[in-house]
Write a protein that holds these residues in place. Structure first.
Motif, PDB file in Angstrom:
ATOM      1  N   SER A   1       0.832  -1.208   0.000  1.00  0.00           N
ATOM      2  CA  SER A   1       0.000   0.000   0.000  1.00  0.00           C
ATOM      3  C   SER A   1       0.871   1.263   0.000  1.00  0.00           C
ATOM      4  CB  SER A   1      -0.875   0.004   1.242  1.00  0.00           C
ATOM      5  OG  SER A   1      -0.068   0.253   2.364  1.00  0.00           O
ATOM      6  N   VAL A   2       0.228   2.413  -0.157  1.00  0.00           N
ATOM      7  CA  VAL A   2       0.954   3.683  -0.104  1.00  0.00           C
ATOM      8  C   VAL A   2       1.701   3.792   1.212  1.00  0.00           C
ATOM      9  CG1 VAL A   2       0.701   6.155  -0.494  1.00  0.00           C
ATOM     10  CG2 VAL A   2      -1.128   4.600  -1.185  1.00  0.00           C
ATOM     11  N   ILE A   3       1.022   3.406   2.274  1.00  0.00           N
ATOM     12  CA  ILE A   3       1.636   3.507   3.606  1.00  0.00           C
ATOM     13  C   ILE A   3       2.840   2.577   3.710  1.00  0.00           C
ATOM     14  CG2 ILE A   3       1.223   3.305   6.088  1.00  0.00           C
ATOM     15  CD1 ILE A   3      -0.554   5.400   5.079  1.00  0.00           C
ATOM     16  N   HIS A   4       2.686   1.339   3.205  1.00  0.00           N
ATOM     17  CA  HIS A   4       3.810   0.405   3.225  1.00  0.00           C
ATOM     18  C   HIS A   4       5.014   0.993   2.497  1.00  0.00           C
ATOM     19  CE1 HIS A   4       0.835  -2.707   4.304  1.00  0.00           C
ATOM     20  NE2 HIS A   4       1.859  -3.385   4.763  1.00  0.00           N
ATOM     21  N   ARG A   5       4.736   1.701   1.381  1.00  0.00           N
ATOM     22  CA  ARG A   5       5.831   2.150   0.523  1.00  0.00           C
ATOM     23  C   ARG A   5       6.495   3.439   0.987  1.00  0.00           C
ATOM     24  NH1 ARG A   5       3.351   2.609  -4.880  1.00  0.00           N
ATOM     25  NH2 ARG A   5       1.423   2.267  -3.751  1.00  0.00           N
ATOM     26  N   LEU A   6       5.907   4.102   1.971  1.00  0.00           N
ATOM     27  CA  LEU A   6       6.536   5.326   2.473  1.00  0.00           C
ATOM     28  C   LEU A   6       7.929   5.018   3.009  1.00  0.00           C
ATOM     29  CD1 LEU A   6       3.739   7.153   4.501  1.00  0.00           C
ATOM     30  CD2 LEU A   6       4.710   7.840   2.314  1.00  0.00           C
ATOM     31  N   ASP A   7       8.802   6.000   2.919  1.00  0.00           N
ATOM     32  CA  ASP A   7      10.140   5.859   3.493  1.00  0.00           C
ATOM     33  C   ASP A   7      10.014   5.613   5.005  1.00  0.00           C
ATOM     34  OD1 ASP A   7      13.171   7.053   2.625  1.00  0.00           O
ATOM     35  OD2 ASP A   7      12.702   6.841   4.760  1.00  0.00           O
ATOM     36  N   PRO A   8      10.781   4.644   5.533  1.00  0.00           N
ATOM     37  CA  PRO A   8      10.634   4.356   6.972  1.00  0.00           C
ATOM     38  C   PRO A   8      10.915   5.581   7.835  1.00  0.00           C
ATOM     39  CG  PRO A   8      12.608   3.318   6.072  1.00  0.00           C
ATOM     40  CD  PRO A   8      11.800   3.786   4.909  1.00  0.00           C
ATOM     41  N   ARG A   9      11.829   6.437   7.367  1.00  0.00           N
ATOM     42  CA  ARG A   9      12.145   7.632   8.165  1.00  0.00           C
ATOM     43  C   ARG A   9      10.921   8.533   8.286  1.00  0.00           C
ATOM     44  NH1 ARG A   9      17.294   9.137   4.655  1.00  0.00           N
ATOM     45  NH2 ARG A   9      15.805   8.412   3.113  1.00  0.00           N
ATOM     46  N   THR A  10      10.186   8.661   7.186  1.00  0.00           N
ATOM     47  CA  THR A  10       8.957   9.455   7.210  1.00  0.00           C
ATOM     48  C   THR A  10       8.016   8.901   8.266  1.00  0.00           C
ATOM     49  OG1 THR A  10       9.226   9.683   4.839  1.00  0.00           O
ATOM     50  CG2 THR A  10       7.087  10.315   5.753  1.00  0.00           C
ATOM     51  N   LYS A  11       7.842   7.577   8.221  1.00  0.00           N
ATOM     52  CA  LYS A  11       6.882   6.967   9.140  1.00  0.00           C
ATOM     53  C   LYS A  11       7.323   7.110  10.595  1.00  0.00           C
ATOM     54  CE  LYS A  11       6.428   3.210   6.377  1.00  0.00           C
ATOM     55  NZ  LYS A  11       5.979   1.884   5.940  1.00  0.00           N
ATOM     56  N   ILE A  12       8.624   6.957  10.823  1.00  0.00           N
ATOM     57  CA  ILE A  12       9.118   7.081  12.204  1.00  0.00           C
ATOM     58  C   ILE A  12       8.887   8.515  12.702  1.00  0.00           C
ATOM     59  CG2 ILE A  12      11.166   7.039  13.689  1.00  0.00           C
ATOM     60  CD1 ILE A  12      12.261   4.841  11.776  1.00  0.00           C
ATOM     61  N   LEU A  13       9.243   9.494  11.876  1.00  0.00           N
ATOM     62  CA  LEU A  13       9.114  10.885  12.298  1.00  0.00           C
ATOM     63  C   LEU A  13       7.643  11.255  12.528  1.00  0.00           C
ATOM     64  CD1 LEU A  13      11.788  12.612  10.044  1.00  0.00           C
ATOM     65  CD2 LEU A  13      11.884  12.210  12.523  1.00  0.00           C
ATOM     66  N   ILE A  14       6.775  10.818  11.620  1.00  0.00           N
ATOM     67  CA  ILE A  14       5.353  11.139  11.769  1.00  0.00           C
ATOM     68  C   ILE A  14       4.787  10.479  13.023  1.00  0.00           C
ATOM     69  CG2 ILE A  14       3.070  10.755  10.767  1.00  0.00           C
ATOM     70  CD1 ILE A  14       4.276  11.346   8.047  1.00  0.00           C
TER      71      ILE A  14
ATOM     72  N   TYR B   1       7.583  11.864  -3.545  1.00  0.00           N
ATOM     73  CA  TYR B   1       6.493  12.824  -3.366  1.00  0.00           C
ATOM     74  C   TYR B   1       5.507  12.352  -2.298  1.00  0.00           C
ATOM     75  CZ  TYR B   1       8.002  15.729  -7.207  1.00  0.00           C
ATOM     76  OH  TYR B   1       8.718  16.571  -7.988  1.00  0.00           O
ATOM     77  N   ALA B   2       5.280  11.038  -2.262  1.00  0.00           N
ATOM     78  CA  ALA B   2       4.354  10.489  -1.267  1.00  0.00           C
ATOM     79  C   ALA B   2       4.783  10.893   0.144  1.00  0.00           C
ATOM     80  CB  ALA B   2       4.290   8.973  -1.391  1.00  0.00           C
ATOM     81  N   ASP B   3       6.095  10.868   0.377  1.00  0.00           N
ATOM     82  CA  ASP B   3       6.596  11.243   1.702  1.00  0.00           C
ATOM     83  C   ASP B   3       6.304  12.713   1.992  1.00  0.00           C
ATOM     84  OD1 ASP B   3       8.136   8.803   2.697  1.00  0.00           O
ATOM     85  OD2 ASP B   3       8.863   9.040   0.649  1.00  0.00           O
ATOM     86  N   LEU B   4       6.482  13.522   0.948  1.00  0.00           N
ATOM     87  CA  LEU B   4       6.213  14.955   1.106  1.00  0.00           C
ATOM     88  C   LEU B   4       4.753  15.178   1.486  1.00  0.00           C
ATOM     89  CD1 LEU B   4       7.553  17.745   0.802  1.00  0.00           C
ATOM     90  CD2 LEU B   4       6.663  17.803  -1.543  1.00  0.00           C
ATOM     91  N   VAL B   5       3.856  14.500   0.746  1.00  0.00           N
ATOM     92  CA  VAL B   5       2.421  14.605   1.017  1.00  0.00           C
ATOM     93  C   VAL B   5       2.128  14.189   2.457  1.00  0.00           C
ATOM     94  CG1 VAL B   5       0.130  13.719   0.413  1.00  0.00           C
ATOM     95  CG2 VAL B   5       1.781  14.263  -1.388  1.00  0.00           C
ATOM     96  N   ALA B   6       2.758  13.095   2.887  1.00  0.00           N
ATOM     97  CA  ALA B   6       2.520  12.610   4.243  1.00  0.00           C
ATOM     98  C   ALA B   6       2.933  13.650   5.278  1.00  0.00           C
ATOM     99  CB  ALA B   6       3.279  11.302   4.466  1.00  0.00           C
ATOM    100  N   PHE B   7       4.073  14.287   5.029  1.00  0.00           N
ATOM    101  CA  PHE B   7       4.529  15.310   5.970  1.00  0.00           C
ATOM    102  C   PHE B   7       3.557  16.494   6.006  1.00  0.00           C
ATOM    103  CE2 PHE B   7       8.941  13.506   5.674  1.00  0.00           C
ATOM    104  CZ  PHE B   7       9.045  13.239   7.022  1.00  0.00           C
ATOM    105  N   ILE B   8       3.103  16.908   4.826  1.00  0.00           N
ATOM    106  CA  ILE B   8       2.170  18.044   4.770  1.00  0.00           C
ATOM    107  C   ILE B   8       0.878  17.695   5.507  1.00  0.00           C
ATOM    108  CG2 ILE B   8       0.741  19.443   3.217  1.00  0.00           C
ATOM    109  CD1 ILE B   8       3.073  19.266   1.184  1.00  0.00           C
ATOM    110  N   ALA B   9       0.372  16.488   5.253  1.00  0.00           N
ATOM    111  CA  ALA B   9      -0.862  16.053   5.906  1.00  0.00           C
ATOM    112  C   ALA B   9      -0.704  16.086   7.424  1.00  0.00           C
ATOM    113  CB  ALA B   9      -1.236  14.652   5.442  1.00  0.00           C
ATOM    114  N   THR B  10       0.443  15.592   7.898  1.00  0.00           N
ATOM    115  CA  THR B  10       0.684  15.577   9.340  1.00  0.00           C
ATOM    116  C   THR B  10       0.756  17.005   9.888  1.00  0.00           C
ATOM    117  OG1 THR B  10       2.012  13.621   8.921  1.00  0.00           O
ATOM    118  CG2 THR B  10       2.123  14.551  11.124  1.00  0.00           C
ATOM    119  N   GLY B  11       1.380  17.885   9.136  1.00  0.00           N
ATOM    120  CA  GLY B  11       1.485  19.275   9.545  1.00  0.00           C
ATOM    121  C   GLY B  11       0.109  19.913   9.690  1.00  0.00           C
ATOM    122  N   LEU B  12      -0.734  19.664   8.688  1.00  0.00           N
ATOM    123  CA  LEU B  12      -2.086  20.199   8.723  1.00  0.00           C
ATOM    124  C   LEU B  12      -2.855  19.669   9.926  1.00  0.00           C
ATOM    125  CD1 LEU B  12      -3.071  20.085   4.949  1.00  0.00           C
ATOM    126  CD2 LEU B  12      -2.565  22.099   6.348  1.00  0.00           C
TER     127      LEU B  12
END
Lengths: 276, 287, 265
Positions: C14-27, C242-253
């Motif tokens: 899934s999109v979530i599976h494919r996110l960079d692990p660093r993104t997921k850890i930070l979020i 880009y998916a990681d970027l989107v994830a970061f923006i979503a978390t910020g919002l």
């Protein structure tokens, strides 16, 4: 530069032991050879293997791999890359939780670039016939498969010599066959020099040359045929010979016209047919 | 103390995605004093089967009856069963834990709450049964012994409970030829002296052929064949179709027969082959 | 032990599976902080929506994650009950000597929500990230700190080896236990002292075996030219997309929204 592993009057002693583990070993293993080392437990064969890639350093004498002396600390990583090693226990030499990651471990340590590592990993897995297992967890593999993963991990480092320290001792017959066939292929098709330490005589029979060790010394050296025709001497030091070899030896002793250096069933059938 | 296995089925993790059938409808009768070889390749169900014989595993269905008692019924003392049916696992030296050999071998008898002198007697006897010198070895740490000695100490640890049935799961794996021969010799001697029932699990057809009276063959959780070694090894095609070998020497005799030679194929050891070939050669006037 | 499903990796693409692990850890880290910063119910609507959306995207059902809470039910209940009775305020019900207050009820429900979201949110990380990728992520995130003495590579290597050997040692434990039971050992009866004592025949062989394995492994690693993190390359490179970027923006919002909600309502 000499393309060989050369041991010259090597002595070795473990730190707490009172006896020498190896005494005056002189050996030359040439590039492209398939050498089997046999001997009872405690004869020093595993110790010798660990001297070949600098895991142990001789107390006296020298071991050289392609002219590089293992006593020189500067050579050590070069030597270990040239002479890869596979150990006895399949569970205790796999580092990573995924097969491809484990095969990549060696080249990663050597600082090989990522793209090149990927290429090497898949070549190595192809050679040991485990291409479809690249994403598997090692603990779910059979013993024979684990040992082939370990072999792939060594191949990926592009060594010239592969030293296998009783790689089949803990395997069942199926696993043993898998490993030995892989080893034979590495020698014949990939041109790797093989040093196989074993106490299974059916495996030693497949080598070009057999070295017999006992009590820290090399006591016999020759082709499998030369070695295994010396049935009494082998039994004396606690080793086996294949059943057909023993049968031939006994029949010869009873006056039958049978060759004393028979190694396989085919040879024995051929030899006995005219007599029966 | 006969053991009867009836319609034994064992399923690992039933009802989960990991469900797997390890044993299916196994029937097996082991009479007093018999020497059985249990063969089959890894994953065929041998280990699961022997762990049922002393109650370490419970059947999913079916029964294990020892001395007329279904051992999985409520109220059966499994400790007593385990004392009667001794089980030596693969690499038994890995279970050693005491400071001295004597204490380690005494672990089993101690768990049986025997009096102190009886324990002492049994420890001495068990160590001697496996060919170790009691007074020389009793105070040594089991961890400073050689591999072969450690294994024999571990086997003594089971023998000290005086089992009536002894099950050995690949007792020679990892040993060199001499170590292997020593262990096998001890097993034969043990049987002669104590007349106990022995079940030997092994991958070595040569060893099995040399030793046992009867063989049971496991394949994919089923017992596909059982009989005397001669009966079993006669069926070369059947065995090789499930990935099992026959002794090299038996194979040789089959090949000779195949070439039209008048030799018996019911040969299990080098000695027997020697006699048989000499006999055939004499008939032809060659010896 | 096998029934604990929280955090066990479920392979997927899934999109979530494919996110960079660093993104997921930070979020995940930011998410945890947020849960502790927010102190009202309306604010919690945002992380709740976040979990639901993330679980939908990951293909792992919420039901599965909630079921994973089962082993923790006692802790959750205890949290609720303690808050319920311990907090003083307007009494709404009396149970013997204990008072249930409005504030207690409010706080109890709030704390349970916080705990549940904390567990479900963090387990999303481990459910969608394989242990090895997770380890790579941690190593990469810690790397900048290695200059001040944080052993990033060594920690990651230790984690990898631990993960590799857990199944092997579990199997070994089972085997030794059975071998000692075959010698009449009893691991399951008697009082605490007796039970602790009965573990000696299990633990000693287990330790000896673990040391032997460690010794073997060290030798195998050395012969494969392992010499710590220096000059080491990796086959798999972590790469942000880009998916990681989107994830970061979503978390910020999300963070902004939940904090802002305080002032709006």
């Amino acid at each position: 530069m000499a393309a060989e592993i050369l041991a010259e009057s090597v002595y070795y002693q473990y730190s707490q032991a009172k006896d020498l583990a190896l005494k005056d070993i002189n050996l030359r293993i040439q590039k492209g050879e398939f050498v089997a080392i046999i001997g009872p437990n405690g004869s020093g064969k595993s110790t010798l293997a660990k001297l070949f890639n600098g895991l142990f350093i001789p107390a006296k004498g020298s071991v050289r791999v392609d002219g590089l002396d293992t006593r020189d600390r500067e050579n050590i990583w070069k030597i270990r890359q040239k002479a890869g090693m596979v150990f006895q226990n399949p569970d205790n030499q796999i580092v990573a939780t995924v097969v491809e990651e484990d095969v990549a471990f060696g080249p990663e340590n050597l600082g090989v670039p990522p793209e090149e590592i990927k290429k090497r990993v898949y070549e190595a897995l192809k050679i040991v016939e485990l291409t479809d297992f690249d994403q598997k967890a090692p603990h779910l593999l059979s013993g024979g498969q684990k040992q082939r993963v370990a072999i792939a991990g060594v191949i990926a480092m592009k060594p010239d010599y592969i030293i296998l320290d009783e790689p089949t001792a803990m395997l069942d017959p199926v696993g043993r066959r898998e490993v030995i066939n892989t080893v034979k292929r590495l020698n014949r098709e990939e041109g790797k020099t093989i040093v196989l330490i074993t106490h299974f005589m059916e495996e030693a029979v497949q080598a070009d040359r057999v070295i017999v060790m006992n009590r820290g010394r090399v006591v016999m050296e020759g082709t499998p045929r030369e070695i295994f025709s010396r049935v009494e001497e082998l039994k004396e030091i606690g080793l086996d010979v294949p059943q057909v070899t023993e049968l031939a030896h006994r029949l010869k002793g009873r006056g039958l016209e049978v060759r004393g250096d028979i190694l396989t069933i085919d040879e024995m059938v051929e030899c006995l047919c005219p007599l029966l | 103390m006969p053991i009867v296995v009836k319609n034994l089925t064992h399923i690992y993790m039933p009802g989960t995605p990991f469900q797997s059938v390890a044993l299916q409808d196994v029937n097996w009768t082991i009479e007093d004093g018999e020497f059985w070889g249990l063969i089959g390749h890894t994953g065929s169900g041998k280990s699961t089967l022997i762990q049922h014989l002393n109650g370490l595993l419970k059947p999913t269905s079916g029964e294990v009856i020892i001395d007329g008692v279904n051992i999985n019924e409520r109220g059966v003392n499994l400790r007593e069963i385990r004392q009667k049916v001794g089980l030596v696992f693969q690499y038994p030296e890995h279970q050693l834990f005491e400071e001295t050999v004597e204490k380690d071998v005494a672990f089993g008898p101690k768990n049986m709450d025997l009096p102190e002198e009886e324990i002492g007697r049994r420890v001495r006897e068990a160590l001697e049964l496996v060919g170790l010198n009691y007074s020389e070895i009793k105070d040594r740490s089991p961890f400073e012994l050689s591999g072969g000695q450690m294994r024999r100490v571990a086997i003594a640890g089971v023998l000290a409970m005086k089992p009536k049935v002894l099950i050995l799961d690949e007792p020679t794996v990892g040993l060199d030829p001499r170590g292997r021969d020593e262990i096998l010799r001890e097993i034969v001697r043990l049987r002669e002296r104590q007349n106990i029932t022995v079940i030997l699990v092994s991958h070595s057809m040569e060893d099995i052929a040399k030793l046992v009276d009867k063989i049971a063959v496991m394949h994919r959780g089923r017992m596909v064949d059982s009989g005397t070694p001669r009966e079993i090894f006669r069926n070369y095609e059947g065995l090789s179709s499930i990935g099992l070998d026959i002794p090299q020497i038996t194979h040789l005799m089959l090949r000779l027969k195949h070439q039209g030679k008048d030799v018996s194929t019911e040969v299990l050891t080098v000695e027997e082959a020697e006699a048989e070939i000499l006999r055939a050669a004499r008939r032809k006037g060659r010896a | 032990m096998r029934e604990i499903t929280i955090g066990q990796y479920i392979p997927g693409n899934s999109v979530i599976h494919r996110l960079d692990p660093r993104t997921k850890i930070l979020i995940t880290f930011a998410f945890m902080v947020l849960l502790f910063v927010i102190d009202d119910f309306t604010g919690y609507a945002f992380p709740a929506v976040f979990i639901i959306v993330a679980s939908l995207l990951s293909g792992i059902s919420l039901k599965y994650m909630i079921r994973g809470l089962r082993p923790l039910v006692v802790i959750i209940l205890l949290t609720f009950v303690l808050n319920l009775f311990m907090i003083k305020g307007r009494v709404i019900y009396e149970v013997g000597p204990l008072d249930i207050t409005y504030e207690g009820l409010h706080q109890g429900v709030f704390m349970v929500l916080r705990l549940v979201m904390l567990i479900v949110g963090t387990s999303l990380l481990t459910l969608t990230t394989s242990p090895i990728t997770l380890t790579d992520g941690i190593e990469s995130l810690l790397k900048p700190f290695s200059r001040v003495g944080v052993p990033a590579h060594e920690l990651a290597m230790m984690m990898t080896i631990a993960l590799r050997f857990i199944p092997t040692l579990m199997e070994e434990t089972d085997k030794i236990m059975k071998a000692q039971m075959a010698r009449g050992a009893d691991f399951s009866s008697g009082n605490i002292v007796k039970r602790a004592k009965s573990l000696v025949p299990l633990l000693v062989p287990l330790f000896i075996s673990a040391f032997r394995r460690a010794d073997d492994l060290a030798m195998a690693m050395e012969s494969r030219c392992y010499r710590g993190g220096e000059n080491r390359t990796r086959m798999k490179q972590l790469r942000m997309t880009y998916a990681d970027l989107v994830a970061f923006i979503a978390t910020g919002l999300l963070a902004a929204g939940s904090l802002a909600s305080r002032f709006i309502w």
